[in-house]
Design a protein around this motif. Structure first.
Motif, PDB file in Angstrom:
ATOM      1  N   PRO A  73      63.734  40.021  65.775  1.00  0.00           N
ATOM      2  CA  PRO A  73      63.994  39.922  64.332  1.00  0.00           C
ATOM      3  C   PRO A  73      65.166  38.988  64.007  1.00  0.00           C
ATOM      4  N   GLU A  74      66.172  38.951  64.856  1.00  0.00           N
ATOM      5  CA  GLU A  74      67.321  38.078  64.612  1.00  0.00           C
ATOM      6  C   GLU A  74      67.003  36.597  64.794  1.00  0.00           C
ATOM      7  N   ASP A  75      65.801  36.270  65.251  1.00  0.00           N
ATOM      8  CA  ASP A  75      65.379  34.868  65.320  1.00  0.00           C
ATOM      9  C   ASP A  75      64.828  34.380  63.982  1.00  0.00           C
ATOM     10  N   SER A  76      64.686  35.265  63.041  1.00  0.00           N
ATOM     11  CA  SER A  76      64.137  34.891  61.737  1.00  0.00           C
ATOM     12  C   SER A  76      65.047  33.890  61.034  1.00  0.00           C
ATOM     13  N   ALA A  95      59.552  34.296  60.354  1.00  0.00           N
ATOM     14  CA  ALA A  95      59.881  35.681  60.022  1.00  0.00           C
ATOM     15  C   ALA A  95      59.390  36.574  61.152  1.00  0.00           C
ATOM     16  N   VAL A  96      60.293  37.298  61.757  1.00  0.00           N
ATOM     17  CA  VAL A  96      59.951  38.197  62.865  1.00  0.00           C
ATOM     18  C   VAL A  96      60.241  39.620  62.425  1.00  0.00           C
ATOM     19  N   SER A  97      59.205  40.447  62.412  1.00  0.00           N
ATOM     20  CA  SER A  97      59.362  41.827  61.982  1.00  0.00           C
ATOM     21  C   SER A  97      59.474  42.752  63.189  1.00  0.00           C
ATOM     22  N   SER A  98      60.210  43.844  62.989  1.00  0.00           N
ATOM     23  CA  SER A  98      60.428  44.782  64.099  1.00  0.00           C
ATOM     24  C   SER A  98      59.307  45.805  64.178  1.00  0.00           C
TER      25      SER A  98
END
Length: 136
Positions: free
Chosen positions: A92-95, A133-136
């Protein structure tokens, strides 16, 4: 006129992969007249300043932000004039918005510290960005 156009962003779940591309146009491909240059990827979120993620020079030497080492791979196709960023095991922190950047008169691959210190002054040209956007 040099232009950089990013593509490949999107929404994925944590652990997934994306491959970003940056199409480069307007550069001389003549090895006797062209100026050496380096390419890099930056990313930015609304609450953080723009962050250098990866860089590559004309000899395909590369450097990465510590948090992406082993997960991201930067590469360039000089024939097709495309810069790639393969992103695996996304978190997620790569978003963020990912920007392609080009700096002329660059031979040695820059460190992330140099790119980060110079920030928006590092490149001579920027792309307009592609959203990840990377979701957890």
């Amino acid at each position: 006129q040099v232009t950089l156009v990013e593509s490949g962003g999107g929404s994925v779940q944590a652990g997934g992969s994306l491959n970003l591309s940056c199409a480069i146009s307007g550069l001389s491909t003549n090895p006797y007249t062209s100026t050496p240059y380096c390419l890099g990827w930056f990313r930015q979120t609304p609450d953080k300043e723009r962050e250098a993620v990866a860089a590559i020079n004309g000899q395909d030497d590369t450097r990465y932000l510590d948090s992406v080492k082993g997960r991201f791979t930067i590469s360039r196709d000089n024939d097709k004039m495309i810069l790639n960023l393969q992103m695996d095991t996304l978190k997620p922190e790569d978003s963020g918005m990912y920007y392609c950047a080009l700096r002329f008169s660059c031979r040695g691959v820059p460190t992330m510290d140099v790119m980060q210190t110079l920030g928006v002054r590092w490149p001579h040209h920027w792309g307009h960005g592609t959203q990840v956007a990377v979701s957890s």
